[in-house]
Design a protein around this motif. Structure first.
Motif, PDB file in Angstrom:
ATOM      1  N   TYR A 128      17.324  -9.401  -9.096  1.00 24.92           N
ATOM      2  CA  TYR A 128      15.891  -9.734  -9.040  1.00 24.92           C
ATOM      3  C   TYR A 128      15.649 -11.236  -8.891  1.00 24.92           C
ATOM      4  O   TYR A 128      14.789 -11.663  -8.116  1.00 24.92           O
ATOM      5  CB  TYR A 128      15.207  -9.198 -10.299  1.00 24.92           C
ATOM      6  CG  TYR A 128      13.721  -9.489 -10.381  1.00 24.92           C
ATOM      7  CD1 TYR A 128      12.804  -8.745  -9.648  1.00 24.92           C
ATOM      8  CD2 TYR A 128      13.236 -10.497 -11.213  1.00 24.92           C
ATOM      9  CE1 TYR A 128      11.445  -9.000  -9.742  1.00 24.92           C
ATOM     10  CE2 TYR A 128      11.871 -10.764 -11.307  1.00 24.92           C
ATOM     11  CZ  TYR A 128      10.985 -10.019 -10.570  1.00 24.92           C
ATOM     12  OH  TYR A 128       9.628 -10.277 -10.656  1.00 24.92           O
ATOM     13  N   SER A 165      11.635  -6.574  -5.536  1.00 29.15           N
ATOM     14  CA  SER A 165      10.846  -6.535  -6.771  1.00 29.15           C
ATOM     15  C   SER A 165      10.643  -5.067  -7.159  1.00 29.15           C
ATOM     16  O   SER A 165      11.016  -4.163  -6.420  1.00 29.15           O
ATOM     17  CB  SER A 165       9.519  -7.278  -6.578  1.00 29.15           C
ATOM     18  OG  SER A 165       8.677  -6.552  -5.727  1.00 29.15           O
ATOM     19  N   SER A 166      10.054  -4.854  -8.317  1.00 32.51           N
ATOM     20  CA  SER A 166      10.051  -3.476  -8.852  1.00 32.51           C
ATOM     21  C   SER A 166       9.043  -2.542  -8.187  1.00 32.51           C
ATOM     22  O   SER A 166       9.189  -1.332  -8.240  1.00 32.51           O
ATOM     23  CB  SER A 166       9.749  -3.520 -10.347  1.00 32.51           C
ATOM     24  OG  SER A 166       8.394  -3.889 -10.559  1.00 32.51           O
TER      25      SER A 166
HETATM   26  C1  LIG Z   1      -3.446 -14.072  -5.153  1.00 35.96           C
HETATM   27  C2  LIG Z   1      -2.716 -13.071  -6.018  1.00 35.96           C
HETATM   28  C3  LIG Z   1      -3.382 -11.904  -6.432  1.00 35.96           C
HETATM   29  C4  LIG Z   1      -2.728 -10.976  -7.243  1.00 35.96           C
HETATM   30  N1  LIG Z   1      -3.395  -9.828  -7.618  1.00 35.96           N
HETATM   31  C5  LIG Z   1      -2.780  -8.933  -8.446  1.00 35.96           C
HETATM   32  C6  LIG Z   1      -3.444  -7.748  -8.855  1.00 35.96           C
HETATM   33  O1  LIG Z   1      -4.605  -7.491  -8.519  1.00 35.96           O
HETATM   34  N2  LIG Z   1      -2.748  -6.873  -9.633  1.00 35.96           N
HETATM   35  C7  LIG Z   1      -1.472  -7.114 -10.051  1.00 35.96           C
HETATM   36  O2  LIG Z   1      -0.894  -6.278 -10.752  1.00 35.96           O
HETATM   37  N3  LIG Z   1      -0.835  -8.254  -9.698  1.00 35.96           N
HETATM   38  C8  LIG Z   1      -1.433  -9.154  -8.906  1.00 35.96           C
HETATM   39  N4  LIG Z   1      -0.772 -10.302  -8.519  1.00 35.96           N
HETATM   40  C9  LIG Z   1       0.545 -10.607  -9.128  1.00 35.96           C
HETATM   41  C10 LIG Z   1       1.777 -10.124  -8.358  1.00 35.96           C
HETATM   42  O3  LIG Z   1       1.681 -10.500  -7.018  1.00 35.96           O
HETATM   43  C11 LIG Z   1       1.979  -8.610  -8.441  1.00 35.96           C
HETATM   44  O4  LIG Z   1       1.903  -8.178  -9.771  1.00 35.96           O
HETATM   45  C12 LIG Z   1       3.363  -8.230  -7.888  1.00 35.96           C
HETATM   46  O5  LIG Z   1       3.485  -8.658  -6.558  1.00 35.96           O
HETATM   47  C13 LIG Z   1       3.529  -6.739  -7.953  1.00 35.96           C
HETATM   48  O6  LIG Z   1       4.744  -6.359  -7.396  1.00 35.96           O
HETATM   49  P1  LIG Z   1       5.937  -5.817  -8.294  1.00 35.96           P
HETATM   50  O7  LIG Z   1       5.441  -4.712  -9.156  1.00 35.96           O
HETATM   51  O8  LIG Z   1       7.054  -5.504  -7.380  1.00 35.96           O
HETATM   52  O9  LIG Z   1       6.242  -7.065  -9.187  1.00 35.96           O
HETATM   53  P2  LIG Z   1       7.563  -7.515  -9.995  1.00 35.96           P
HETATM   54  O10 LIG Z   1       8.009  -8.808  -9.444  1.00 35.96           O
HETATM   55  O11 LIG Z   1       8.546  -6.407 -10.028  1.00 35.96           O
HETATM   56  O12 LIG Z   1       6.992  -7.792 -11.448  1.00 35.96           O
HETATM   57  C14 LIG Z   1       6.928  -6.792 -12.477  1.00 35.96           C
HETATM   58  C15 LIG Z   1       5.526  -6.651 -12.991  1.00 35.96           C
HETATM   59  O13 LIG Z   1       5.093  -7.848 -13.611  1.00 35.96           O
HETATM   60  C16 LIG Z   1       3.695  -8.025 -13.370  1.00 35.96           C
HETATM   61  N5  LIG Z   1       3.512  -9.277 -12.617  1.00 35.96           N
HETATM   62  C17 LIG Z   1       4.385  -9.850 -11.753  1.00 35.96           C
HETATM   63  N6  LIG Z   1       3.900 -11.030 -11.299  1.00 35.96           N
HETATM   64  C18 LIG Z   1       2.697 -11.188 -11.883  1.00 35.96           C
HETATM   65  C19 LIG Z   1       1.698 -12.194 -11.822  1.00 35.96           C
HETATM   66  N7  LIG Z   1       1.836 -13.300 -11.068  1.00 35.96           N
HETATM   67  N8  LIG Z   1       0.558 -12.014 -12.540  1.00 35.96           N
HETATM   68  C20 LIG Z   1       0.374 -10.926 -13.326  1.00 35.96           C
HETATM   69  N9  LIG Z   1       1.293  -9.944 -13.425  1.00 35.96           N
HETATM   70  C21 LIG Z   1       2.433 -10.074 -12.720  1.00 35.96           C
HETATM   71  C22 LIG Z   1       3.212  -6.844 -12.556  1.00 35.96           C
HETATM   72  O14 LIG Z   1       2.664  -5.885 -13.437  1.00 35.96           O
HETATM   73  C23 LIG Z   1       4.510  -6.352 -11.914  1.00 35.96           C
HETATM   74  O15 LIG Z   1       4.479  -4.986 -11.620  1.00 35.96           O
HETATM   75  C24 LIG Z   1      -1.400 -11.228  -7.679  1.00 35.96           C
HETATM   76  C25 LIG Z   1      -0.755 -12.405  -7.249  1.00 35.96           C
HETATM   77  C26 LIG Z   1      -1.397 -13.309  -6.438  1.00 35.96           C
HETATM   78  C27 LIG Z   1      -0.681 -14.558  -6.008  1.00 35.96           C
END
Ligand SMILES: Cc1cc2nc3c(=O)[nH]c(=O)nc-3n(C[C@H](O)[C@H](O)[C@H](O)COP(=O)(O)OP(=O)(O)OC[C@H]3O[C@@H](n4cnc5c(N)ncnc54)[C@H](O)[C@@H]3O)c2cc1C
Length: 457
Positions: free
Chosen positions: A218, A230-231
């Motif tokens: 990761y 990512s997850s």
């Molecule tokens: C402009 C912008 C808008 C976003 N809007 C949202 C949104 O509406 N909903 C949302 O869940 N995330 C949002 N994110 C955060 C992040 O992009 C996503 O959570 C992430 O891409 C989800 O993919 P993943 O489950 O593979 O994440 P992984 O990298 O696998 O992370 C695991 C979990 O951690 C949490 N997480 C990770 N990064 C963030 C972060 N920066 N902020 C808050 N939680 C995070 C999520 O729940 C995610 O599922 C946003 C980021 C940006 C830059």
């Protein structure tokens, strides 16, 4: 006849590690209800992609309850009125619910508690939002001290098992999910979403198990849009099919940088809600008030640019790939979310709130806290350090994070270009094959910094 206990469901659509379900089941027969309330959220009504997800999530939970010979009751309208009426109809003695922090849900919880015996539980975050405080008892505003403090406490508890439920003597009436029109039909734009996502508690756990196997990679892979590194748990977490405590538990025994950085992302989710807990209207206005004087572009040219950004036609392949991915599958890679958001705010000088709203409508994981907090973070208008003058260069970001494969997938008209050419196809393809850059990077940078200098302290 034993009085039943109502479980009022919102973004917590699971049976395992669901404290409201557990408490109700311990107290007596359980009636679980979901109310589709499009009134209380006002202009924060669920967006199209989130509605599509909700349909699958409710359908899955309903089947799961069916396996216990139980049911999911569906109602529409004002949630407070609907729950109070249901309590009257069924003679329920108590309503159990997981606490939510969106302002309209806070108000609903306050209104409902004056009508019924409402018991609120924590369970959608690693720690109850607002509960991690500094030595002086204040909740944190900034991520790093919050991260340090919460890391000392976690894991706060073990996830709860699925409760054994007893059934009520009579079932109240329920609406039919099919009648709610949560999934699009004319036109059916959800083909791309169906292809990639499986909604519900079982698929969420399957995805978690699969991801945990590869979590060591990761740290490096999460930043590479071309790699599925990512997850992709965000929509499952947002809709509450999975709890963060379950995710934390699944990592037990795993070591290494990948695990640490994945946990820190999960903590970002708690952090965002912790900000909303302190500043409930955060996603709707600049935290740093001097940005209220910022001269965002408006008018026809700005509207056209906003449309080009939304449709993935900016002439910057990495931005266009991200925006098209968002439209097709309701999700965008985190690194690309940052690049696309920065591009809208700083290259196009369009108010971040327009981008926040677009994401709100199009993301399957659209989350009031995470979306609002991340948009203000990129804009530099929020509680943390001022990021405005840090202007991301989309072309170098695209090269640095090796986005060639990602661009080929989402911008197929560029698929034949080489790995070197694909980040910046200017001069290689002409409109209408691929649009010219909407604005040059240098020019955009200078324009943004000049606009910023007018409000700089
Ligand atoms: C402009 C912008 C808008 C976003 N809007 C949202 C949104 O509406 N909903 C949302 O869940 N995330 C949002 N994110 C955060 C992040 O992009 C996503 O959570 C992430 O891409 C989800 O993919 P993943 O489950 O593979 O994440 P992984 O990298 O696998 O992370 C695991 C979990 O951690 C949490 N997480 C990770 N990064 C963030 C972060 N920066 N902020 C808050 N939680 C995070 C999520 O729940 C995610 O599922 C946003 C980021 C940006 C830059």
């Amino acid at each position: 006849m034993t009085a039943p206990h109502i479980v009022w469901l919102r973004r917590d659509l699971r049976l395992a590690d669901q404290p409201a379900f557990c408490a109700a089941a311990q107290a007596g027969p359980v009636i679980a209800v979901y109310v589709l309330d499009d009134e209380r959220p006002g202009d924060r009504k669920l967006g199209g992609a989130a509605r599509w997800w909700l349909h699958g999530s409710l359908d899955s939970l309903s089947r799961r309850l069916g396996r216990h010979n139980s049911r999911l009751i569906l109602r529409r309208g004002d949630a407070v009125k609907a729950i109070a009426e249901l309590a009257m109809e069924t003679g329920a003695s108590t309503v159990h619910a997981i606490r939510h922090y969106e302002p309209w849900w806070r108000k609903a919880e306050a209104d409902l508690s004056s009508k019924v015996d409402l018991v609120l539980h924590d369970g959608n975050y690693l720690m109850p939002p607002g509960s991690v405080t500094s030595g002086s008892g204040e909740p944190y505003k900034i991520y790093t001290p919050f991260y340090r403090a919460i890391s000392r406490i976690l894991p706060a508890r073990d996830p709860l098992p699925e409760p054994a439920m007893t059934l009520p003597d009579n079932w109240p009436e329920s609406e039919r999910l099919e009648d709610w029109g949560l999934e699009p039909s004319k036109p059916d734009w959800a083909g791309g979403l169906r292809e990639i996502w499986e909604r519900g508690e079982d698929p969420a756990h399957a995805r978690l198990e699969e991801f945990v196997e590869s979590v060591t990679a990761y740290e490096t892979d999460r930043n590479l849009p071309s790699v599925d590194g990512s997850s992709r748990l965000s929509p499952h977490l947002h809709h509450g099919e999975l709890s963060p405590s379950q995710v934390w538990k699944a990592l037990e025994g795993k070591r290494g940088e990948g695990v640490t950085s994945f946990r820190s992302e999960l903590i970002w989710r708690d952090y965002a809600q912790n900000v909303i807990c302190q500043f409930p209207d955060y996603p709707d206005g600049n935290y740093r008030e001097r940005f209220d004087r910022f001269e965002w572009r408006t008018g026809k040219a700005a509207d056209d640019d906003l449309k080009a950004w939304q449709q993935g036609r900016t002439g910057y392949p990495i931005v266009d790939a991200g925006m098209r991915q968002l439209w097709a599958i309701g999700w965008m890679h985190n690194r690309v979310r940052m690049i696309a958001a920065s591009f809208l705010i700083k290259h196009l000088l369009i108010d971040w709130r327009q981008g926040e709203r677009w994401f709100w409508g199009t993301l399957v994981d659209a989350d009031y806290a995470s979306n609002g907090v991340n948009w203000q973070w990129v804009a530099g208008t929020g509680v943390d350090s001022n990021m405005f003058p840090r202007i991301m260069a989309p072309l170098s970001q695209s090269e640095k994070f090796d986005a060639a494969g990602y661009i080929r997938e989402w911008v197929p008209e560029l698929a034949d270009l080489s790995d070197d050419e694909i980040h910046d196809p200017e001069g290689l393809l002409r409109p209408p094959a691929y649009p010219e850059k909407i604005i040059g990077h240098k020019e955009a940078r200078a324009r943004a910094l000049e606009a910023y200098s007018a409000i700089k302290e």
